[in-house]
Design an enzyme around this catalytic site. Structure first.
Site, PDB file in Angstrom:
ATOM      1  CE  LYS A  29       4.988   0.857   1.626  1.00  0.00           C
ATOM      2  NZ  LYS A  29       4.253   2.089   1.409  1.00  0.00           N
ATOM      3  CD  GLU A  60      -2.636   1.311   0.012  1.00  0.00           C
ATOM      4  OE1 GLU A  60      -3.328   0.380  -0.410  1.00  0.00           O
ATOM      5  OE2 GLU A  60      -2.503   2.387  -0.598  1.00  0.00           O
ATOM      6  CB  CYS A  95       6.070   4.066   6.636  1.00  0.00           C
ATOM      7  SG  CYS A  95       4.412   3.446   6.923  1.00  0.00           S
TER       8      CYS A  95
HETATM    9  N1  LIG Z   1       0.289   3.700   8.238  1.00  0.00           N
HETATM   10  C1  LIG Z   1       0.504   3.891   6.953  1.00  0.00           C
HETATM   11  O1  LIG Z   1       0.299   4.974   6.435  1.00  0.00           O
HETATM   12  C2  LIG Z   1       0.966   2.753   6.081  1.00  0.00           C
HETATM   13  C3  LIG Z   1       0.971   2.924   4.695  1.00  0.00           C
HETATM   14  C4  LIG Z   1       1.387   1.869   3.882  1.00  0.00           C
HETATM   15  C5  LIG Z   1       1.761   0.660   4.455  1.00  0.00           C
HETATM   16  N2  LIG Z   1       1.752   0.527   5.802  1.00  0.00           N
HETATM   17  C6  LIG Z   1       2.084  -0.790   6.348  1.00  0.00           C
HETATM   18  O2  LIG Z   1       0.846  -1.470   6.620  1.00  0.00           O
HETATM   19  C7  LIG Z   1       0.960  -2.302   7.783  1.00  0.00           C
HETATM   20  C8  LIG Z   1      -0.084  -1.883   8.794  1.00  0.00           C
HETATM   21  O3  LIG Z   1       0.161  -0.568   9.195  1.00  0.00           O
HETATM   22  P1  LIG Z   1      -0.883   0.259  10.059  1.00  0.00           P
HETATM   23  O4  LIG Z   1      -0.352   1.633  10.161  1.00  0.00           O
HETATM   24  O5  LIG Z   1      -2.249   0.022   9.541  1.00  0.00           O
HETATM   25  O6  LIG Z   1      -0.730  -0.497  11.462  1.00  0.00           O
HETATM   26  P2  LIG Z   1      -1.686  -0.395  12.725  1.00  0.00           P
HETATM   27  O7  LIG Z   1      -0.852  -0.689  13.909  1.00  0.00           O
HETATM   28  O8  LIG Z   1      -2.455   0.889  12.686  1.00  0.00           O
HETATM   29  O9  LIG Z   1      -2.768  -1.556  12.506  1.00  0.00           O
HETATM   30  C9  LIG Z   1      -2.463  -2.905  12.561  1.00  0.00           C
HETATM   31  C10 LIG Z   1      -3.630  -3.631  13.234  1.00  0.00           C
HETATM   32  O10 LIG Z   1      -3.423  -5.042  13.109  1.00  0.00           O
HETATM   33  C11 LIG Z   1      -3.975  -5.646  14.276  1.00  0.00           C
HETATM   34  N3  LIG Z   1      -3.425  -6.995  14.409  1.00  0.00           N
HETATM   35  C12 LIG Z   1      -2.157  -7.356  14.664  1.00  0.00           C
HETATM   36  N4  LIG Z   1      -2.041  -8.696  14.657  1.00  0.00           N
HETATM   37  C13 LIG Z   1      -3.269  -9.196  14.401  1.00  0.00           C
HETATM   38  C14 LIG Z   1      -3.792 -10.504  14.251  1.00  0.00           C
HETATM   39  N5  LIG Z   1      -3.001 -11.575  14.354  1.00  0.00           N
HETATM   40  N6  LIG Z   1      -5.097 -10.664  13.997  1.00  0.00           N
HETATM   41  C15 LIG Z   1      -5.919  -9.588  13.877  1.00  0.00           C
HETATM   42  N7  LIG Z   1      -5.477  -8.308  13.994  1.00  0.00           N
HETATM   43  C16 LIG Z   1      -4.164  -8.119  14.248  1.00  0.00           C
HETATM   44  C17 LIG Z   1      -3.594  -4.713  15.399  1.00  0.00           C
HETATM   45  O11 LIG Z   1      -4.426  -4.912  16.518  1.00  0.00           O
HETATM   46  C18 LIG Z   1      -3.777  -3.341  14.721  1.00  0.00           C
HETATM   47  O12 LIG Z   1      -5.057  -2.793  14.989  1.00  0.00           O
HETATM   48  C19 LIG Z   1       2.404  -2.123   8.257  1.00  0.00           C
HETATM   49  O13 LIG Z   1       3.179  -3.144   7.711  1.00  0.00           O
HETATM   50  C20 LIG Z   1       2.810  -0.787   7.665  1.00  0.00           C
HETATM   51  O14 LIG Z   1       4.203  -0.700   7.449  1.00  0.00           O
HETATM   52  C21 LIG Z   1       1.344   1.526   6.620  1.00  0.00           C
HETATM   53  O1  LIG Z   2       8.703  17.165   1.434  1.00  0.00           O
HETATM   54  C1  LIG Z   2       8.455  16.566   2.484  1.00  0.00           C
HETATM   55  C2  LIG Z   2       7.505  15.523   2.563  1.00  0.00           C
HETATM   56  C3  LIG Z   2       7.290  14.894   3.779  1.00  0.00           C
HETATM   57  N1  LIG Z   2       7.995  15.280   4.882  1.00  0.00           N
HETATM   58  C4  LIG Z   2       7.772  14.561   6.155  1.00  0.00           C
HETATM   59  O2  LIG Z   2       7.945  13.172   5.924  1.00  0.00           O
HETATM   60  C5  LIG Z   2       7.139  12.417   6.801  1.00  0.00           C
HETATM   61  C6  LIG Z   2       6.312  11.395   6.025  1.00  0.00           C
HETATM   62  O3  LIG Z   2       5.354  12.069   5.240  1.00  0.00           O
HETATM   63  P1  LIG Z   2       4.438  11.318   4.164  1.00  0.00           P
HETATM   64  O4  LIG Z   2       5.293  10.496   3.316  1.00  0.00           O
HETATM   65  O5  LIG Z   2       3.625  12.346   3.502  1.00  0.00           O
HETATM   66  O6  LIG Z   2       3.474  10.461   5.090  1.00  0.00           O
HETATM   67  P2  LIG Z   2       3.406   8.890   5.431  1.00  0.00           P
HETATM   68  O7  LIG Z   2       2.019   8.629   5.872  1.00  0.00           O
HETATM   69  O8  LIG Z   2       4.521   8.518   6.324  1.00  0.00           O
HETATM   70  O9  LIG Z   2       3.569   8.161   4.004  1.00  0.00           O
HETATM   71  C7  LIG Z   2       4.763   7.507   3.607  1.00  0.00           C
HETATM   72  O10 LIG Z   2       4.820   6.213   4.163  1.00  0.00           O
HETATM   73  C8  LIG Z   2       3.685   5.374   3.820  1.00  0.00           C
HETATM   74  C9  LIG Z   2       3.832   4.086   4.598  1.00  0.00           C
HETATM   75  O11 LIG Z   2       4.655   3.168   4.005  1.00  0.00           O
HETATM   76  C10 LIG Z   2       3.680   5.173   2.312  1.00  0.00           C
HETATM   77  O12 LIG Z   2       2.590   4.347   1.948  1.00  0.00           O
HETATM   78  C11 LIG Z   2       3.579   6.535   1.615  1.00  0.00           C
HETATM   79  O13 LIG Z   2       3.635   6.358   0.206  1.00  0.00           O
HETATM   80  C12 LIG Z   2       4.738   7.407   2.084  1.00  0.00           C
HETATM   81  O14 LIG Z   2       4.608   8.726   1.538  1.00  0.00           O
HETATM   82  C13 LIG Z   2       6.279  13.433   7.559  1.00  0.00           C
HETATM   83  O15 LIG Z   2       6.866  13.671   8.819  1.00  0.00           O
HETATM   84  C14 LIG Z   2       6.349  14.672   6.702  1.00  0.00           C
HETATM   85  O16 LIG Z   2       6.169  15.855   7.417  1.00  0.00           O
HETATM   86  C15 LIG Z   2       8.922  16.288   4.823  1.00  0.00           C
HETATM   87  O17 LIG Z   2       9.573  16.616   5.804  1.00  0.00           O
HETATM   88  N2  LIG Z   2       9.131  16.905   3.614  1.00  0.00           N
END
Ligand SMILES: NC(=O)c1ccc[n+]([C@@H]2O[C@H](COP(=O)([O-])OP(=O)(O)OC[C@H]3O[C@@H](n4cnc5c(N)ncnc54)[C@H](O)[C@@H]3O)[C@@H](O)[C@H]2O)c1
Ligand SMILES: O=c1ccn([C@@H]2O[C@H](COP(=O)(O)OP(=O)(O)O[C@H]3O[C@H](CO)[C@@H](O)[C@H](O)[C@H]3O)[C@@H](O)[C@H]2O)c(=O)[nH]1
Length: 538
Positions: free
Chosen positions: A274, A215, A330
């Site tokens: 990713k 994602e 992340c």
């Molecule tokens: N947060 C982001 O913006 C983002 C974006 C892209 C990818 N990711 C990736 O996606 C994954 C999830 O991230 P997130 O931010 O949603 O995490 P999160 O901690 O917000 O959510 C994960 C959830 O999974 C649940 N969980 C854990 N083990 C479980 C199990 N065995 N059965 C059922 N539920 C269970 C937890 O209780 C929790 O609510 C990570 O690998 C992260 O790196 C995060």
């Molecule tokens: O020009 C920039 C852009 C971002 N940031 C900082 O960088 C961090 C991350 O920002 P951003 O990437 O926008 O947010 P995330 O939710 O952490 O998203 C990143 O991490 C996710 C989890 O993997 C990915 O899915 C996304 O594509 C990737 O952008 C934050 O503290 C921002 O303030 C800066 O300082 N300068």
């Protein structure tokens, strides 16, 4: 060699990390993504968003993990595919209760409306993980993959314990064939571990197809990122079964994403893409932040440098905003994961290259602190320092790896009195972030040094310095007195100690307007007032 992850599951790599027989090489490159400037070099030989392969139509989806990714992603899938029943399950009952309430567990613009439209129609939230698994044709594994805190690889490797637990549950519960989709961000070749676990623990005759579907949403813009993704990436084995499973998942996304933006490739490329995308995004921020240090010392302005560089179509303007440092759950985690992977593959120079991106980020936060100390006459003892913003970026209540946490800890060590205001982060979350088991156990002593305020003007009253940590719109200067969404910095100035210092860690304030009011504004990537006087700046 064997690359051991901390769960004990093995991702088996041959000597140089090359793929083994069942893994094909990348069969081409992606079509132009929405933001890309360079045309692809090759075309994929695999069909894009494959529709011409015999495949099952997905009718029931289960998402394991109702977090920042699972919740919004599957809510949008439900919104755009009214014929698919989507159930999001989690072991955390509080989180599920919140998803089923009017007060969702995460703040994300646009999310409430999506959930309201689908919940109870074809979107459900439940703690009944087994039922969700049992009924689904396709299961997203969207659980957390934090950095390991102890044992082998501590501080670097991803903790795959949650992925493994979810995978084992799927194996034990499933009574029919399933497509299992890695949504979590995982080290390269985790799909192989999942396959071993599934095959070793399932009922006889059951077939699992494993896909990688990382994602790319960013918090704060999750809904618009999901609605209009640059690309949807699906990794599968290049076998008839693998391609067919990929086609089933592609159909789900084709509910709203143009087929030419749904790209397919081999599993390991997808997993690595990713980590690579996050590493390259974070690298841009560390690069611009490194240049910000040069700007501060020379009189250049980092916003001007970013603008000039960003106009080069090969560089592009995005992700070039200097800041106090990147945060979020992340970037750091995924780069450290890449560092660990590189070291495991005996590639120390590669590991060192990526590690520097994270190390510079820590340095940037320290540099900012030193500037605060120097400007405030080399002592912060008993001074009131107000932090505006605690979330790691605007439009989210998430504080994971927020630079504000690090700054608050540094300021505490300098014996400053800290006041914190953030429009979305809860008080409980701030206390949790500032107390460190084994380091800061005594919440009462913490509360003597830190005050949490729910009004931004009150937070700044009597402050020696205000530090902008998060770029919330409400901290920007109001356009006119009727603009209630911005900040009335004149009002702030009147109630602050003099000289009134503002440290802008997000470059949201205009130096001339702030100086007109009377502030001494010190911004990342711009020379401070002291420099400007000494170098005959004006
Ligand atoms: N947060 C982001 O913006 C983002 C974006 C892209 C990818 N990711 C990736 O996606 C994954 C999830 O991230 P997130 O931010 O949603 O995490 P999160 O901690 O917000 O959510 C994960 C959830 O999974 C649940 N969980 C854990 N083990 C479980 C199990 N065995 N059965 C059922 N539920 C269970 C937890 O209780 C929790 O609510 C990570 O690998 C992260 O790196 C995060
Ligand atoms: O020009 C920039 C852009 C971002 N940031 C900082 O960088 C961090 C991350 O920002 P951003 O990437 O926008 O947010 P995330 O939710 O952490 O998203 C990143 O991490 C996710 C989890 O993997 C990915 O899915 C996304 O594509 C990737 O952008 C934050 O503290 C921002 O303030 C800066 O300082 N300068």
């Amino acid at each position: 060699m064997e690359y051991t992850n901390q769960t004990g599951a093995l991702a088996i790599l041959n000597g140089r990390g090359n793929t083994t027989s069942d893994e094909t090489t990348l069969t081409g490159a992606a079509p132009p993504a929405a933001r890309s400037v360079t045309p692809p070099q090759k075309r994929l030989s695999r069909p894009l968003g494959a529709i011409d392969i015999p495949h099952r139509k997905v009718t029931k989806i289960c998402c394991i993990g109702a977090g920042y990714v699972g919740g919004p992603t599957c809510a949008v899938i439900a919104l755009k595919n009214t014929h698919i029943i989507v159930t999001i399950v989690d072991v955390n009952p509080t989180r599920i209760a919140a998803w089923n309430s009017d007060s969702l567990p995460i703040y994300e613009p646009g999310l409430d409306a999506v959930v309201k439209e689908c919940r109870g129609r074809n979107l459900f939230f439940s703690t009944d993980v087994d039922k969700g698994i049992l009924e689904a044709d396709l299961i997203f594994v969207s659980v957390n993959t934090p950095t390991k805190t102890q044992g082998v690889g501590a501080g670097y490797a991803a903790d795959l314990g949650y992925v493994e637990a979810a995978t084992r549950r799927v194996a034990e519960v499933a009574t029919g064939d399933k497509i299992v989709v890695e949504k979590s961000t995982v080290p390269c070749r985790t799909a192989q571990s999942m396959r071993v676990i599934l095959e070793a623990n399932s009922r006889p005759g059951i077939h699992f197809d494993i896909l990688s579907n990382p994602e790319f949403l960013a918090e704060g813009t999750a809904i618009s990122d999901l609605m209009c993704p640059d690309r949807v990436l699906i990794g599968s084995l290049d076998t008839p079964a693998g391609r067919s499973a990929a086609a089933s998942l592609a159909d789900v996304y084709a509910g709203w994403v143009p087929r030419n933006q749904i790209i397919t490739m081999n599993l390991w490329s997808s997993e690595l893409s990713k980590l690579a995308a996050n590493a390259m995004l974070a690298q841009r921020i560390s690069s611009i932040n490194a240049l910000s240090a040069i700007c501060e010392a020379t009189g250049a302005d980092i916003d001007e440098v970013s603008y000039a560089c960003g106009l080069d179509s090969r560089i592009g303007p995005k992700f070039l905003k200097a800041s106090v440092g990147f945060g979020g759950s992340c970037f750091q985690k995924d780069i450290l994961n890449l560092v660990y992977l590189s070291e495991s593959l005996h590639l120390p120079e590669v590991a060192a290259y990526w590690k520097q991106v994270v190390e510079f980020n820590e340095h940037q936060k320290k540099r900012f602190l030193h500037r605060i100390i120097t400007c405030l006459f080399n002592t912060l003892t008993a001074k009131k320092i107000t932090l505006l913003g605690f979330a790691f970026k605007a439009d989210t209540g998430d504080t994971r790896e927020s630079p504000a946490i690090t700054l608050a800890k540094y300021l505490r060590a300098e014996r400053a009195h800290i006041t914190i205001y953030d429009p979305q982060v809860t008080e409980d979350q701030i206390w949790l972030d500032l107390s460190e088991p084994g380091v800061v156990d005594d919440i009462e002593s913490l509360k003597k040094q830190v005050t949490i305020c729910n009004n931004k003007y009150e937070a700044c009253e009597g402050a020696d310095a205000v530090v902008v940590c998060t770029e919330w719109k409400e901290f920007k200067m109001q356009k006119d007195p009727a603009d209630t969404r911005g900040m009335d910095w004149t009002r702030v100035y009147e109630k602050m100690k003099k000289p009134a210092f503002v440290f802008d860690g997000r470059l949201i304030l205009d130096v001339h307007r702030m100086e007109e009011i009377g502030f001494q504004l010190e911004s990342i990537g711009r020379p401070g007032k002291g420099f400007r006087r000494s170098k005959d700046w004006e």
